[in-house]
Design a protein around this motif. Sequence first.
Motif, PDB file in Angstrom:
ATOM      1  N   ASP A 156       0.783  -1.243   0.000  1.00  0.00           N
ATOM      2  CA  ASP A 156       0.000   0.000   0.000  1.00  0.00           C
ATOM      3  C   ASP A 156       0.811   1.287   0.000  1.00  0.00           C
ATOM      4  O   ASP A 156       0.261   2.346  -0.277  1.00  0.00           O
ATOM      5  N   GLY A 157       2.082   1.257   0.341  1.00  0.00           N
ATOM      6  CA  GLY A 157       2.874   2.467   0.363  1.00  0.00           C
ATOM      7  C   GLY A 157       3.370   2.829  -1.038  1.00  0.00           C
ATOM      8  O   GLY A 157       2.879   2.291  -2.042  1.00  0.00           O
ATOM      9  N   PRO A 158       4.369   3.713  -1.074  1.00  0.00           N
ATOM     10  CA  PRO A 158       4.988   4.362   0.089  1.00  0.00           C
ATOM     11  C   PRO A 158       4.133   5.509   0.631  1.00  0.00           C
ATOM     12  O   PRO A 158       3.384   6.125  -0.106  1.00  0.00           O
ATOM     13  N   ALA A 159       4.276   5.741   1.929  1.00  0.00           N
ATOM     14  CA  ALA A 159       3.492   6.784   2.583  1.00  0.00           C
ATOM     15  C   ALA A 159       4.295   7.357   3.739  1.00  0.00           C
ATOM     16  O   ALA A 159       5.117   6.660   4.345  1.00  0.00           O
ATOM     17  N   PRO A 160       4.081   8.630   4.054  1.00  0.00           N
ATOM     18  CA  PRO A 160       4.856   9.274   5.120  1.00  0.00           C
ATOM     19  C   PRO A 160       4.555   8.722   6.504  1.00  0.00           C
ATOM     20  O   PRO A 160       5.323   8.965   7.433  1.00  0.00           O
ATOM     21  N   HIS A 161       3.449   7.988   6.665  1.00  0.00           N
ATOM     22  CA  HIS A 161       3.096   7.515   7.990  1.00  0.00           C
ATOM     23  C   HIS A 161       4.084   6.461   8.486  1.00  0.00           C
ATOM     24  O   HIS A 161       4.746   6.626   9.515  1.00  0.00           O
ATOM     25  N   TRP A 162       4.193   5.351   7.718  1.00  0.00           N
ATOM     26  CA  TRP A 162       4.923   4.215   8.262  1.00  0.00           C
ATOM     27  C   TRP A 162       6.074   3.730   7.398  1.00  0.00           C
ATOM     28  O   TRP A 162       6.931   2.993   7.886  1.00  0.00           O
ATOM     29  N   THR A 163       6.131   4.095   6.125  1.00  0.00           N
ATOM     30  CA  THR A 163       7.186   3.559   5.269  1.00  0.00           C
ATOM     31  C   THR A 163       8.584   3.843   5.798  1.00  0.00           C
ATOM     32  O   THR A 163       9.423   2.930   5.838  1.00  0.00           O
ATOM     33  N   PRO A 164       8.917   5.074   6.237  1.00  0.00           N
ATOM     34  CA  PRO A 164      10.264   5.291   6.773  1.00  0.00           C
ATOM     35  C   PRO A 164      10.558   4.429   7.998  1.00  0.00           C
ATOM     36  O   PRO A 164      11.691   3.951   8.169  1.00  0.00           O
ATOM     37  N   MET A 165       9.567   4.199   8.851  1.00  0.00           N
ATOM     38  CA  MET A 165       9.779   3.363  10.033  1.00  0.00           C
ATOM     39  C   MET A 165      10.052   1.909   9.641  1.00  0.00           C
ATOM     40  O   MET A 165      10.901   1.238  10.233  1.00  0.00           O
ATOM     41  N   VAL A 166       9.320   1.428   8.636  1.00  0.00           N
ATOM     42  CA  VAL A 166       9.551   0.067   8.155  1.00  0.00           C
ATOM     43  C   VAL A 166      10.948  -0.053   7.561  1.00  0.00           C
ATOM     44  O   VAL A 166      11.696  -1.003   7.854  1.00  0.00           O
ATOM     45  N   LEU A 167      11.338   0.906   6.736  1.00  0.00           N
ATOM     46  CA  LEU A 167      12.668   0.871   6.128  1.00  0.00           C
ATOM     47  C   LEU A 167      13.762   0.960   7.183  1.00  0.00           C
ATOM     48  O   LEU A 167      14.799   0.288   7.074  1.00  0.00           O
ATOM     49  N   ASP A 168      13.556   1.766   8.220  1.00  0.00           N
ATOM     50  CA  ASP A 168      14.538   1.861   9.303  1.00  0.00           C
ATOM     51  C   ASP A 168      14.708   0.513   9.997  1.00  0.00           C
ATOM     52  O   ASP A 168      15.832   0.091  10.302  1.00  0.00           O
ATOM     53  N   ALA A 169      13.600  -0.174  10.257  1.00  0.00           N
ATOM     54  CA  ALA A 169      13.673  -1.479  10.920  1.00  0.00           C
ATOM     55  C   ALA A 169      14.381  -2.505  10.037  1.00  0.00           C
ATOM     56  O   ALA A 169      15.192  -3.318  10.524  1.00  0.00           O
ATOM     57  N   LEU A 170      14.078  -2.485   8.753  1.00  0.00           N
ATOM     58  CA  LEU A 170      14.745  -3.398   7.834  1.00  0.00           C
ATOM     59  C   LEU A 170      16.230  -3.101   7.726  1.00  0.00           C
ATOM     60  O   LEU A 170      17.069  -4.029   7.717  1.00  0.00           O
ATOM     61  N   ASP A 171      16.587  -1.812   7.661  1.00  0.00           N
ATOM     62  CA  ASP A 171      17.994  -1.431   7.582  1.00  0.00           C
ATOM     63  C   ASP A 171      18.751  -1.853   8.829  1.00  0.00           C
ATOM     64  O   ASP A 171      19.883  -2.363   8.755  1.00  0.00           O
ATOM     65  N   ALA A 172      18.141  -1.639   9.991  1.00  0.00           N
ATOM     66  CA  ALA A 172      18.817  -1.967  11.248  1.00  0.00           C
ATOM     67  C   ALA A 172      19.131  -3.455  11.352  1.00  0.00           C
ATOM     68  O   ALA A 172      20.147  -3.843  11.939  1.00  0.00           O
ATOM     69  N   ALA A 173      18.271  -4.287  10.779  1.00  0.00           N
ATOM     70  CA  ALA A 173      18.477  -5.740  10.855  1.00  0.00           C
ATOM     71  C   ALA A 173      19.071  -6.312   9.574  1.00  0.00           C
ATOM     72  O   ALA A 173      19.277  -7.525   9.483  1.00  0.00           O
ATOM     73  N   ASN A 174      19.354  -5.446   8.591  1.00  0.00           N
ATOM     74  CA  ASN A 174      19.904  -5.884   7.310  1.00  0.00           C
ATOM     75  C   ASN A 174      19.007  -6.944   6.663  1.00  0.00           C
ATOM     76  O   ASN A 174      19.469  -7.997   6.199  1.00  0.00           O
ATOM     77  N   VAL A 175      17.724  -6.659   6.620  1.00  0.00           N
ATOM     78  CA  VAL A 175      16.729  -7.584   6.086  1.00  0.00           C
ATOM     79  C   VAL A 175      16.167  -7.028   4.774  1.00  0.00           C
ATOM     80  O   VAL A 175      15.736  -5.876   4.725  1.00  0.00           O
ATOM     81  N   PRO A 176      16.142  -7.829   3.708  1.00  0.00           N
ATOM     82  CA  PRO A 176      15.469  -7.417   2.474  1.00  0.00           C
ATOM     83  C   PRO A 176      13.985  -7.735   2.549  1.00  0.00           C
ATOM     84  O   PRO A 176      13.563  -8.643   3.265  1.00  0.00           O
ATOM     85  N   ALA A 177      13.184  -7.003   1.788  1.00  0.00           N
ATOM     86  CA  ALA A 177      11.740  -7.241   1.763  1.00  0.00           C
ATOM     87  C   ALA A 177      11.215  -6.911   0.379  1.00  0.00           C
ATOM     88  O   ALA A 177      11.923  -6.344  -0.463  1.00  0.00           O
ATOM     89  N   THR A 178       9.966  -7.272   0.152  1.00  0.00           N
ATOM     90  CA  THR A 178       9.290  -6.960  -1.099  1.00  0.00           C
ATOM     91  C   THR A 178       8.160  -5.986  -0.809  1.00  0.00           C
ATOM     92  O   THR A 178       7.296  -6.261   0.032  1.00  0.00           O
ATOM     93  N   PHE A 179       8.188  -4.840  -1.492  1.00  0.00           N
ATOM     94  CA  PHE A 179       7.184  -3.796  -1.301  1.00  0.00           C
ATOM     95  C   PHE A 179       6.252  -3.783  -2.510  1.00  0.00           C
ATOM     96  O   PHE A 179       6.687  -3.556  -3.642  1.00  0.00           O
ATOM     97  N   PHE A 180       4.968  -4.037  -2.261  1.00  0.00           N
ATOM     98  CA  PHE A 180       3.966  -3.932  -3.320  1.00  0.00           C
ATOM     99  C   PHE A 180       3.386  -2.520  -3.256  1.00  0.00           C
ATOM    100  O   PHE A 180       2.573  -2.197  -2.386  1.00  0.00           O
ATOM    101  N   MET A 181       3.829  -1.687  -4.213  1.00  0.00           N
ATOM    102  CA  MET A 181       3.542  -0.263  -4.149  1.00  0.00           C
ATOM    103  C   MET A 181       2.304   0.114  -4.938  1.00  0.00           C
ATOM    104  O   MET A 181       2.037  -0.427  -6.014  1.00  0.00           O
ATOM    105  N   VAL A 182       1.550   1.067  -4.390  1.00  0.00           N
ATOM    106  CA  VAL A 182       0.429   1.685  -5.080  1.00  0.00           C
ATOM    107  C   VAL A 182       0.984   2.841  -5.908  1.00  0.00           C
ATOM    108  O   VAL A 182       1.669   3.718  -5.378  1.00  0.00           O
ATOM    109  N   GLY A 183       0.684   2.848  -7.195  1.00  0.00           N
ATOM    110  CA  GLY A 183       1.314   3.802  -8.096  1.00  0.00           C
ATOM    111  C   GLY A 183       1.132   5.249  -7.707  1.00  0.00           C
ATOM    112  O   GLY A 183       2.077   6.042  -7.739  1.00  0.00           O
TER     113      GLY A 183
END
Length: 265
Positions: free
Chosen positions: A77-104
């Motif tokens: 559903d992102g990217p969005a200013p609400h939670w996307t940066p927080m999700v990316l920060d958590a992924l970066d901190a743990a060095n985890v890749p993910a798949t983002f299904f983005m709304v155009g």
Amino acid sequence: MLNRRAFLRTALAGTAGVAVGAAGMKEIPHWLGLDRPPVAGGYAAGADVLDAVRHPGVAVRYYVETTEPVVAFTFDDGPAPHWTPMVLDALDAANVPATFFMVGQNLAKNADLVRGRMDRHEIGNHTWAHDDLATLDLNGVTKTLKRTEDEIHQQFGRPVTLLRPPFGHIGGSTMLAADSLGYDVVLWSKAMREKMFAGNPEGQAKDIVDAVRPGSILLAHDEGDDRRLVTIKGLATMFAGLRDRGFRMVTVSDMIATGKKHSTT
């Protein structure tokens, strides 16, 4: 132009008193043609539109069949200013890749939030405006997917190979469009249960860690209301708990490749 669902609502609102009294609710779908799926070109389209068909089948994946201890986190559903940066920060901190299904349309508005932060992550198509693809004909599905694909390519310069239909709704037109655009359809085997674990990130994390099996595809969101926070606050615990169980976090495409390798050995 009204789609069938909108037309049904309008018709029911305007004629409910007369129709129900005359023949009952069961007859209304028949009068409106809703018991005759539009197999030739509507949302239930069959493959008689042969020039749109590239392959004999499209993969629809709830999980990946593999014995490798791998799991894929996906965020919709992102990217969005609400939670996307927080999700990316958590992924970066743990060095985890993910798949983002983005709304155009969200990417068009919020590209700056993710620019330069997606190198390890995969991007999939989640339609232009979170459209319910199961209610659209082939032209409508193709249009929303292609517009989103073009936006992803413009922002990131990379191809798109995965589609997640909003709500998990799929019609025949969705499958034909996915085939013509070269997509695999990705659903999920386990979703975050934010209502059940409201205010309890540790509980949400444990639910995920305990449920994961090799090849699991996990559904989460990086857009929405405050209930999403129970997932986001629990991500670090999920990552640590899964690693303690011996799991590796990978993108959906990497996990599909792992499954294909497993099937040939």
